[in-house]
Design an enzyme around this catalytic site. Structure first.
Site, PDB file in Angstrom:
ATOM      1  N   ASN A   1       0.837  -1.189   0.000  1.00  0.00           N
ATOM      2  CA  ASN A   1       0.000   0.000   0.000  1.00  0.00           C
ATOM      3  C   ASN A   1       0.878   1.248   0.000  1.00  0.00           C
ATOM      4  O   ASN A   1       1.701   1.442   0.896  1.00  0.00           O
ATOM      5  CB  ASN A   1      -0.911   0.037   1.229  1.00  0.00           C
ATOM      6  CG  ASN A   1      -1.684   1.342   1.330  1.00  0.00           C
ATOM      7  OD1 ASN A   1      -2.574   1.601   0.538  1.00  0.00           O
ATOM      8  ND2 ASN A   1      -1.325   2.184   2.292  1.00  0.00           N
ATOM      9  N   GLU A   2       0.701   2.061  -1.016  1.00  0.00           N
ATOM     10  CA  GLU A   2       1.365   3.353  -1.139  1.00  0.00           C
ATOM     11  C   GLU A   2       2.882   3.296  -0.895  1.00  0.00           C
ATOM     12  O   GLU A   2       3.426   4.079  -0.108  1.00  0.00           O
ATOM     13  CB  GLU A   2       0.716   4.377  -0.205  1.00  0.00           C
ATOM     14  CG  GLU A   2      -0.740   4.649  -0.549  1.00  0.00           C
ATOM     15  CD  GLU A   2      -1.361   5.722   0.336  1.00  0.00           C
ATOM     16  OE1 GLU A   2      -0.728   6.128   1.339  1.00  0.00           O
ATOM     17  OE2 GLU A   2      -2.493   6.161   0.031  1.00  0.00           O
ATOM     18  N   PRO A   3       3.592   2.396  -1.566  1.00  0.00           N
ATOM     19  CA  PRO A   3       5.057   2.439  -1.479  1.00  0.00           C
ATOM     20  C   PRO A   3       5.585   3.647  -2.242  1.00  0.00           C
ATOM     21  O   PRO A   3       4.866   4.244  -3.055  1.00  0.00           O
ATOM     22  CB  PRO A   3       5.481   1.133  -2.153  1.00  0.00           C
ATOM     23  CG  PRO A   3       4.401   0.895  -3.170  1.00  0.00           C
ATOM     24  CD  PRO A   3       3.123   1.374  -2.525  1.00  0.00           C
TER      25      PRO A   3
END
Length: 505
Positions: free
Chosen positions: A304-306
Site C-alpha cells: 500500500n502506497e510504497p
C-alpha cells in the site's frame, strides 16, 4: 504435573487472534475432524509489558524458565484482543515493545501418552515479532503480524517411553468448502467467470471499541450485515490479511476480496533493500499459502502506497510481484499507488492499476468543484500510459458524526456527502470504459495514533466505530444498489460459488 496430562505455557507477542493445540499435523485452519481434535486457548492470559528502558532481545532470560507471576505482577488479558484498548493504564495505550502472554494448559491424556499422536501449537497471529516457549523451551520464532504460524510440540508434552513400538502411518484428513470460478484481466476489464465485474465496495480495518483488532464473531456478523445493507460486493483487506474467519465469511456470502499483505510504510529509499525484499517475499508466501483456497480472493496486493517513484522501488516491486505470480499464476497481482503516473516504477508490472487519491481533502481542500476534472485527468493519464484496468482503491473525507454545516465545510457530514457525489460523477464517466472499481475509504471509523490531524482516530468511515451510519452511508447505499441492478445479478452480492448455503440466497 498431573498424571496423564501435561502443562504447557507460552510467552507471546502483543496481539493474538487465537491459538489452538491440535491433533495430527499442521493445519490450514484449526478445525475438528475425525482425525483431529482442537483445544482453543482463547480466554484470559497472564500479561505483562516491559516498560524498562532496556527493551531488547535477551531480556527474556530472566523470566521464561519460570511462571510469569513468580517474577512480578501480571494482569489478566483477553485473547484475542489488542492490549492497547483493554487496560486503563495510559502507558499501554501507545506502547510499542516487548510484552508477555502466558497460559497454563492441561492436555488430554491420550495426547500425551499415545506417541502416534502429533501435537501442534498454532498461533493465529502475533504482531509483529513473536518468541514462543513451551515448558521453558524456546520453541519457535516468527516475524510479521496477521498470519498464523505453528510448531510441533509433541516431544515437549508427551511421555517418552523407553520401549518403542512399531508405528504405522496415521490417517489425517479434513474438509474445506469448495469454490470454482475463473479470474481474468483484459486491458479494460476485470472478468469473473468470463463476465465483466465492477468492484463497488469498501476498504476495511479490523477495529472496534474495546476489542481493538481482536476477532469478534458478533462484530463480524454485524459488519457483513452492513455490507449487505450497503449493497457492497467487494472489499480490500487494507493493509494486512484479515482473520481466517473473515475470509470464510467472504466465501460464504459471495464478497469479492483484494487480499493485501502488510506491505505498508515503504516510504523511504533505505526500505528497498535485499533484506526487506527477502522478508517481503516470505510474507507473500505465507499470505498465498493461507488464502489460496478461498474463491472470494480474486487478486493479491503486495503493498500500500510504497514510494514507487524510486528506481530501487521499481526493481523491488517487480521481484515481489513476479514471486507472487509464481506462487499463484491463477490470480492477478497489484499494489496500491499514490504516485504520479509518469514516475511510477512499479506500475508496468501489475495487472490492475489501483489508485489512492484524496482530491478536495489532502489536495485543494475545500474545492469540491475541482474533483471531476482532477479525477478525469488522473484516469486518462494512467490509462493512456499503461493500458490497464483501473480501480479507485481509496477516496474519502474525515467526518465527525453529528457535525453539520451548509454550505458544506470540512469534517461535516455534508462535506463528506458532497465529496462522494463529485467522485461518483467522475467515476461514472469512466466506469463503462476502463475503470473497473471503486472502494470508499473507509467502511468505519477506526482508532489511530493520536496526532493534530486525528480526532480520536481516523474519521473517514461512512459508519462510526460503533457501526452507526453517517449521511454518506445512505448516499453510497443508493449508488451501490443502483450499480448492482445494472448488472445481470438481481442483488449486489454475486451468488457465492462456495458449495454450501449462502446466507444471501
Amino acid at each position: 504435573m498431573a498424571r496423564g496430562s501435561a502443562v504447557a505455557w507460552a510467552a507471546l507477542g502483543p496481539l493474538l487472534w487465537g491459538c489452538a493445540l491440535g491433533l495430527q499435523g499442521g493445519m490450514l485452519y484449526p478445525q475438528e475432524s475425525p482425525s483431529r481434535e482442537c483445544k482453543e486457548l482463547d480466554g484470559l492470559w497472564s500479561f505483562r509489558a516491559d516498560f524498562s528502558d532496556n527493551r531488547r532481545r535477551g531480556f527474556e532470560e530472566q523470566w521464561y524458565r519460570r511462571p510469569l507471576w513468580e517474577s512480578g505482577p501480571t494482569v489478566d488479558m483477553p485473547v484475542p484482543s489488542s492490549f492497547n484498548d483493554i487496560s486503563q493504564d495510559w502507558r499501554l495505550r501507545h506502547f510499542v515493545g516487548w510484552v508477555w502472554y502466558e497460559r497454563e494448559v492441561i492436555l488430554p491424556e491420550r495426547w500425551t501418552q499415545d506417541l502416534r499422536t502429533r501435537v501442534v501449537l498454532r498461533i493465529g497471529s502475533a504482531h509483529s515479532y513473536a518468541i514462543v516457549w513451551v515448558n521453558g523451551v524456546d520453541t519457535l520464532e516468527h516475524e510479521g503480524g496477521y498470519l498464523p504460524f505453528e510448531a510441533d510440540i509433541s516431544n515437549l508434552v508427551q511421555v517418552q517411553l523407553t520401549a518403542q513400538t512399531s508405528l504405522g502411518p496415521v490417517s489425517d484428513f479434513y474438509t474445506l468448502p469448495v469454490g470454482i470460478r475463473t479470474v481474468a484481466v483484459t486491458k479494460s476489464q476485470f472478468l469473473i467467470n468470463g463476465k465483466p465485474f465492477y468492484f463497488h465496495g469498501v476498504n476495511k480495518h479490523e477495529d472496534a471499541d474495546i476489542r481493538g483488532k481482536g476477532f469478534d464473531w458478533p462484530l463480524l456478523v454485524k459488519d457483513f450485515n452492513l455490507l449487505r445493507w450497503l449493497g457492497a460486493n467487494a472489499f480490500r483487506t487494507s493493509h494486512y490479511p484479515y482473520a481466517e474467519e473473515v475470509m470464510q465469511m467472504c466465501d460464504r456470502y459471495g464478497i469479492v476480496v483484494i487480499d493485501e499483505c502488510p506491505g505498508v510504510g515503504l516510504a523511504l529509499p533505505q526500505f528497498f533493500n535485499n533484506v526487506s525484499l527477502h522478508h517481503h517475499m516470505q510474507v507473500m508466501e505465507e499470505v498465498v499459502r493461507r488464502d489460496k483456497n478461498h474463491p472470494a480472493v480474486v487478486m493479491w496486493s503486495v503493498a500500500n502506497e510504497p514510494a514507487s517513484h524510486l528506481e530501487s522501488a521499481g526493481y523491488y516491486l517487480k521481484m515481489v510481484i513476479a514471486h507472487t505470480k509464481s506462487l499463484d499464476p491463477s490470480r492477478p497481482v497489484t499494489f496500491v499507488s499514490n504516485s504520479n503516473y509518469a514516475a511510477d516504477k512499479g506500475a508496468p508490472y501489475v495487472d490492475v492499476i489501483c489508485l489512492n487519491s484524496y482530491y478536495s481533502w489532502y489536495h485543494d481542500y475545500g474545492h469540491l468543484e475541482l474533483i471531476q476534472l482532477q479525477l478525469a485527468t488522473q484516469f486518462e493519464n494512467w490509462y493512456k500510459k499503461y493500458q490497464k484496468p483501473i480501480i479507485q482503491s481509496e477516496y474519502g473525507a474525515e467526518t465527525i458524526a453529528g457535525f453539520h454545516q451548509d454550505p458544506p465545510l470540512m469534517f461535516t457530514e455534508e462535506y463528506q456527502k458532497s465529496l462522494l457525489e463529485q467522485y461518483h460523477l467522475g467515476l461514472d464517466q469512466k466506469r463503462r470504459k476502463y475503470v473497473v472499481g471503486e472502494l470508499i475509504w473507509n467502511f468505519a471509523d477506526f482508532m489511530t495514533e493520536q496526532s493534530p490531524t486525528r480526532v480520536l482516530g481516523n474519521k473517514k468511515g461512512i459508519f462510526t466505530r460503533q457501526r452507526q451510519p453517517k449521511s454518506a452511508a445512505f448516499l453510497l447505499r443508493e449508488r451501490y444498489w443502483k450499480i448492482a441492478n445494472e448488472t445481470r445479478y438481481p442483488h449486489s452480492v454475486a451468488k457465492s460459488q462456495c458449495l454450501e448455503n449462502s446466507l444471501f440466497t
